[in-house]
Design an enzyme around this catalytic site. Structure first.
Site, mmCIF file in Angstrom:
data_model
loop_
_atom_site.group_PDB
_atom_site.id
_atom_site.type_symbol
_atom_site.label_atom_id
_atom_site.label_comp_id
_atom_site.label_asym_id
_atom_site.label_seq_id
_atom_site.Cartn_x
_atom_site.Cartn_y
_atom_site.Cartn_z
ATOM 1 N N CYS A 6 13.202 -46.522 11.568
ATOM 2 C CA CYS A 6 13.498 -45.889 12.856
ATOM 3 C C CYS A 6 12.638 -44.632 12.953
ATOM 4 O O CYS A 6 12.843 -43.685 12.191
ATOM 5 C CB CYS A 6 14.977 -45.540 12.921
ATOM 6 S SG CYS A 6 15.394 -44.630 14.413
ATOM 7 N N ASN A 54 9.761 -52.604 10.967
ATOM 8 C CA ASN A 54 10.719 -53.345 11.810
ATOM 9 C C ASN A 54 9.921 -54.094 12.883
ATOM 10 O O ASN A 54 8.771 -53.738 13.177
ATOM 11 C CB ASN A 54 11.808 -52.415 12.384
ATOM 12 C CG ASN A 54 11.259 -51.303 13.244
ATOM 13 O OD1 ASN A 54 10.088 -50.950 13.130
ATOM 14 N ND2 ASN A 54 12.059 -50.746 14.111
ATOM 15 N N CYS A 76 11.663 -45.453 21.736
ATOM 16 C CA CYS A 76 11.778 -46.024 20.390
ATOM 17 C C CYS A 76 10.528 -45.589 19.627
ATOM 18 O O CYS A 76 9.402 -45.939 20.024
ATOM 19 C CB CYS A 76 11.870 -47.546 20.482
ATOM 20 S SG CYS A 76 11.802 -48.350 18.868
HETATM 21 N N1 LIG Z 1 16.478 -51.030 17.039
HETATM 22 C C1 LIG Z 1 15.518 -50.930 15.960
HETATM 23 C C2 LIG Z 1 15.829 -49.805 15.004
HETATM 24 C C3 LIG Z 1 15.756 -48.434 15.617
HETATM 25 C C4 LIG Z 1 14.334 -48.033 16.039
HETATM 26 C C5 LIG Z 1 14.291 -46.622 16.552
HETATM 27 N N2 LIG Z 1 14.974 -46.360 17.750
HETATM 28 C C6 LIG Z 1 12.936 -45.967 16.497
HETATM 29 O O1 LIG Z 1 12.835 -44.839 17.016
HETATM 30 O O2 LIG Z 1 12.013 -46.491 15.873
HETATM 31 C C7 LIG Z 1 15.483 -52.242 15.157
HETATM 32 O O3 LIG Z 1 16.500 -52.954 15.104
HETATM 33 O O4 LIG Z 1 14.421 -52.543 14.592
#
Ligand SMILES: N[C@@H](CCC[C@H](N)C(=O)O)C(=O)O
Length: 324
Positions: A77, A165, A228
């Site tokens: 994240c 991710n 994000c």
């Molecule tokens: N929802 C994402 C994890 C969180 C990512 C985050 N908000 C960021 O700033 O990178 C996932 O499930 O991969």
């Protein structure tokens, strides 16, 4: 159970930070997931996009675990890592640190303020993986660079990458941003589906001229968020690969919660991205939870003053986006 939380945000992507390093909490895995579902619920007094658990590390200054609002754990994240960077640097009296995450130990450091009085941190986003197995994305090919996925759209071209991710990125025009296509295809790939068995974060990217892009992301485990961090980093890389931006140069990344900056590094065949942006605290709270009853009470809440300064940055960004 009594828990202290800090509510904060990076570009309006908001989190509850829980320190398991200096507090004697003994959460089970199921309890961490349950806490995320309970405390992140927007119908309650807290509400957030996710929980950042800060833990001791055997090999780094601290460890971050990120749970999405739906209770799923993600490997990384970017916006959350800036908050954890601030928390650890302030706790340890340092200007830089290394944070253990699920798949990599990442360098973080305090940075010159992106806007006066806005706490600013730079975090490393890596590794970057293009193998579709890394997302996973089930197509009969090894990678996907600016290509169509007919099951999702006859028109859009996508790039798939993990940082680490999973992200699916399309460069789009204003007209496409104004349709509901992003929501429709994001819901499809984040429900039961054959392409992305673990779901994926879906970003639409609009180039705004040299060195600037706008990114809107539908996050796996959450839905649309203000921003994000990993998606903005991955999107910056994709625009460099497509010749729309330059490697080793600052890219302004506008989003619905503010602005960050990214620098994309190409090191041999590998990539690494610096993500630079705010790490703003909203309040500290004490919470008494009853997980078996699925309820909690906020017993104490103290606000920080810094959000009002951040809102000035956000107003400037919104003005810039209206003109664009
Ligand atoms: N929802 C994402 C994890 C969180 C990512 C985050 N908000 C960021 O700033 O990178 C996932 O499930 O991969």
């Amino acid at each position: 159970m009594e828990i202290n939380v800090i509510k904060g945000h990076g570009s309006g992507n908001d989190f509850l930070l829980i320190d398991e390093m200096t507090n004697d909490y003994t959460f089970t895995e199921a309890e961490r997931a349950e806490l995320a579902r309970l405390l992140c619920n927007r119908e309650t007094e807290l509400g957030a996009d996710g929980i950042l658990f800060v833990l001791k590390s055997d090999r780094a200054d601290g460890r971050m675990r990120i749970f999405n609002a739906d209770g799923s754990e993600a490997s990384m994240c970017g916006n959350g890592l800036r908050l954890v960077a601030r928390y650890l640097c302030e706790l340890l009296g340092k200007n830089e640190a290394v944070v253990e995450t699920m798949k990599a130990d990442l360098k973080v450091r305090k940075q010159a303020e992106i806007f006066p009085e806005v706490h600013t941190y730079q975090v490393e986003i890596s590794p970057v993986l293009f193998s579709l197995n890394a997302l996973p994305l089930q197509l009969n090919k090894p990678t996907l660079f600016n290509e169509k996925i007919p099951q999702l759209s006859e028109k859009l071209r996508f790039t798939a990458l993990a940082v680490p991710n999973p992200h699916l990125i399309a460069i789009v025009d204003v007209e496409t941003l104004q349709t509901d296509i992003q929501q429709q295809l994001s819901e499809k790939v984040n429900g039961p589906n054959e392409l992305f068995p673990d779901g994926v974060n879906v970003s639409f990217v609009k180039p705004l001229g040299a060195g600037a892009i706008y990114v809107r992301t539908f996050e796996r485990g959450v839905g649309f968020t203000n921003a994000c961090g990993t998606a903005m980093s991955a999107s910056s890389l994709v625009t460099c690969m497509q010749g729309l931006n330059e490697y080793e140069s600052l890219i302004d990344v506008y989003n619905n919660g503010g602005k960050v900056q990214c620098v994309v590094h190409q090191i041999g065949q590998e990539y690494q991205i610096d993500l630079i942006g705010n790490a703003t605290y909203l309040y500290k709270a004490s919470v008494t939870t009853d997980l078996s009853a699925g309820s909690f009470v906020v017993t104490d809440k103290n606000y920080f003053a810094e959000q009002s300064v951040y809102e000035r940055l956000q107003a400037e960004v919104q003005q810039f986006l209206t003109i664009k």
